[in-house]
Design an enzyme around this catalytic site. Sequence first.
Site, PDB file in Angstrom:
ATOM      1  N   ASP A   1      12.976   7.603   2.345  1.00 22.64           N
ATOM      2  CA  ASP A   1      11.848   6.373   2.693  1.00 22.64           C
ATOM      3  C   ASP A   1      10.513   7.261   2.875  1.00 22.64           C
ATOM      4  O   ASP A   1      10.978   8.159   3.445  1.00 22.64           O
ATOM      5  CB  ASP A   1      11.830   5.921   4.223  1.00 22.64           C
TER       6      ASP A   1
ATOM      7  N   HIS B   1       2.584   4.966   0.938  1.00 28.10           N
ATOM      8  CA  HIS B   1       3.135   5.106   2.263  1.00 28.10           C
ATOM      9  C   HIS B   1       4.673   5.259   1.652  1.00 28.10           C
ATOM     10  O   HIS B   1       5.295   5.337   2.495  1.00 28.10           O
ATOM     11  CB  HIS B   1       2.951   3.221   1.873  1.00 28.10           C
TER      12      HIS B   1
END
Length: 512
Positions: free
Chosen positions: A365, A157
């Site tokens: 991110d 992720h």
Amino acid sequence: MGRLVVVSNRVAVPRRGEPPAAGGLAVALKEAFDSRGGLWFGWSGSVAPNPPDMVRHARRGRVDYAVVDLSDAAYQGFYAGYANSALWPLFHFRLGLLSYDRGQAETYRAVNRHYAEKLLPMLRRDDTIWVHDYQLIPLGAALREMGSRHRIGYFHHIPFPPWAVFSAMPGAEDLIRDLLAYDLVGVQTHRDQAGLCDCMSQGTGMKVRPGGEVRLRSRRTVLRAFPIGIDTDGFAEAARTSVQSPEAERLRTSLVGRKLIIGAERLDYTKGLPERLRAFGALMEGWPEYRNAVTYLQVAARSREDVESYKDLKRDIERLAGTINAEYGDVDWTPVRYVGRAVARDTLAGYYRMAPVGLVTPLRDGMNLVAKEYVAAQDPDDPGVLVLSRFAGAAEGMPEALLVNPLDAQGTAEALAAALSMPLAERRERHGAIFRRLRENTVKSWSGDFLRLLEGNDDPAEAHPPSRAAALSMYQARLSSRSVATSSANSPADKAGTQVADLSTARASRAR
Ligand code: GDG
């Protein structure tokens, strides 16, 4: 088709009679679980000095939740230590914050082996296993060593840096080799895919073929990008409803007509909060017309408070917010409103909808779901503008956002000023283009795409028959679970499950 077995760091068992929490993996997996049934295995979120060495079960609908507790030592070494003080900064390109300890690295591997030992007896021959995130990288290899021939996929992720960065980690080669135990390794973006392929070829010396395929003897691993989405329509609906709520009304009234800039995330150094505050300070400095005309609301839910670097961050942010408020604030206006705790999801959706600017500026991110949620929450007739870091994975699919480098406070302030004064036609055009893409690439299509490629067209059980050891372990486990299931309708496992649900809610703040 066999069951779907999901393994994630933290498993939130829904309360009996209640649907799984909105948002996150639960929504992504609902369709697959509903149609084929499944097992969701991982950490309960509970920590104790000497927890009982047992798996607790709870059945909800077609899903078996199976959770284990962590000992204090395992929590410190595996979770707070190696996963969040070494892997997390490494994957986010923050080598200066990487704190490596060989003992913690060993605990990380030991916990993964322990998970594999607990999971294996619960598996059926034709299950498909989907492992999630950096806490569990060696799980696939541990399962293979114990004889599993299941199809196993891994989704990462968070970002994947190139080998020049990744190789700073002691044992980097082993981590990359561990990935070869999976049939499919998914990352968020093409940039991450390039990083992963670079690590694979430089860290193992193996050739990565076009399409991200790596072959080791008879084993084949595919490395691919699967950008995660959100439940776009669900979030839009929550925002439409919630913008009318008393909470939203309270915020609206307090703004007295001022424009709202909003940011919301876990308090984490990857999210670029100090840099964002500096950018807002630069806006106040360079664009005096916005003084007393805008309010910046930052929601920063507490996270990982037992990791040292997070404590420093909290202090920095509070100091910066205080400095800006002292410099530019007035008796009737606080420029920065800083809320240091989580806000309910639906309430947040309503806040997004009333904010003309969403400010999402992580330093790195994997994806950043807040960026997507902010766009989904907007009123299409009068949408706000997203100011987004180019280092968020989300930027790859959102060229219509105002993309900034978060380290450039002046540049971000310019983007804020542009967003605050953008004409309606341009706002609609930019919003419409992103929103259409968000409706095409949802969290459901993401999980569907991943599982389709993982499972291919052939029968996984034929392609990977279980080894003798794994078959024996699964057979023995089925025999013993049958005797538990027939002993009482209100079985001990079931009671334990109810207890897990309560615990999991109480400790939700430890999830990430
Ligand atoms: C990892 C990767 C990747 C935030 N504040 C509150 C709140 N939130 C919700 C947001 C969003 C979620 O938390 C955060 O998701 P992100 O994607 O922004 O970040 P991570 O937690 O770091 O997640 C990331 C993600 O995995 C998925 O693959 O995108 O890159 O780091 O949904 O809305 N929710 C509530 N109150 C808050 O105050 N209820």
